[in-house]
Design an enzyme around this catalytic site. Structure first.
Site, PDB file in Angstrom:
ATOM      1  N   CYS A  23       0.818  -1.221   0.000  1.00 47.54           N
ATOM      2  CA  CYS A  23       0.000   0.000   0.000  1.00 47.54           C
ATOM      3  C   CYS A  23       0.846   1.263   0.000  1.00 47.54           C
ATOM      4  CB  CYS A  23      -0.882  -0.041   1.246  1.00 47.54           C
ATOM      5  SG  CYS A  23      -2.534   0.533   0.954  1.00 47.54           S
ATOM      6  N   HIS A  68     -11.992   7.473 -11.627  1.00 50.66           N
ATOM      7  CA  HIS A  68     -10.928   7.366 -12.627  1.00 50.66           C
ATOM      8  C   HIS A  68      -9.921   8.496 -12.477  1.00 50.66           C
ATOM      9  CE1 HIS A  68     -13.515   4.285 -14.248  1.00 50.66           C
ATOM     10  NE2 HIS A  68     -12.532   3.918 -15.051  1.00 50.66           N
ATOM     11  N   GLU A 136     -13.299   0.874   1.140  1.00 49.14           N
ATOM     12  CA  GLU A 136     -12.129   0.826   0.265  1.00 49.14           C
ATOM     13  C   GLU A 136     -12.041  -0.519  -0.440  1.00 49.14           C
ATOM     14  OE1 GLU A 136      -8.050   2.697   1.190  1.00 49.14           O
ATOM     15  OE2 GLU A 136      -7.802   0.566   1.653  1.00 49.14           O
TER      16      GLU A 136
HETATM   17 ZN   LIG Z   1      -5.092   1.268  -1.226  1.00 51.44          ZN
END
Ligand SMILES: [Zn+2]
Length: 197
Positions: A23, A68, A136
């Protein structure tokens, strides 16, 4: 009473300083889902807290701004920021890191500003933003309440330090959206002809 509307967007980020190596060091994307929860103590002329259709204006535009696009912390490495701007027409500079937690605080702040600057036109009663949930992934989300905005240990999200790329702004139905929100300009919901009294 509470209502909830779900929005979706695709966004890329790096979350610096986090524990997971994938990440923090690699640009990657998520299919985000955002739940906007509104509350009111009474109902409007349509016997609703707030017509879901009214959330297709500024609220949807603000969330769709992140679709996007790449979102980056404005304190990130200058070379990375330059590359984001060079290779992505759609980017958003944030004064906070683009973690799910901070995304939920960013959206809470954005939506709260838009809602409080909206003149209600159908008898809505003290409609206010209850919270914002940002998923997320399919298994992990963050939820921001008003107390999380006012929390001095986290600090506010400074709207004036959020920057939307020219391409993002060019796709807004109202190109003056951001100036209007920053300046505190009000807009009115469309008027409603009552059919039954
Ligand atoms: Zn992430």
């Amino acid at each position: 009473m509470l209502i909830r509307k779900l929005f979706r967007f695709e966004n890329a980020h790096i979350v610096r300083n986090c524990s997971s190596d994938r990440c923090k060091r690699s640009l990657h994307g998520h299919s985000y889902q955002v739940e906007v929860l509104l509350e009111a103590s009474a109902l409007d002329n349509g016997q609703m807290v707030y017509d879901f259709g009214l959330m297709k204006s500024d609220i949807r535009t603000l969330i769709d701004s992140f679709d996007h696009a790449v979102a980056y912390w404005d304190r990130d490495l200058p070379d990375y920021i330059a590359a984001c701007q060079q290779f992505s027409a759609r980017w958003i500079a944030l004064p906070v890191s683009p973690s799910a937690e901070q995304f939920s605080r960013v959206f809470f702040t954005l939506i709260d500003r838009a809602l409080t600057l909206t003149d209600m036109a159908n008898g809505e009663q003290d409609v206010r933003l209850h919270s914002v949930i940002v998923h997320e992934t399919a298994t992990g989300y963050a939820q921001c309440f008003r107390a999380d905005i006012d929390n001095p240990r986290i600090g506010p999200v400074a709207l004036e330090h959020i920057e939307f790329s020219p391409q993002v702004q060019a796709e807004w139905p109202d190109p003056t959206l951001w100036q209007r929100l920053l300046a505190g300009g009000r807009r009115s919901n469309p008027s409603v002809d009552l059919q039954v009294s």
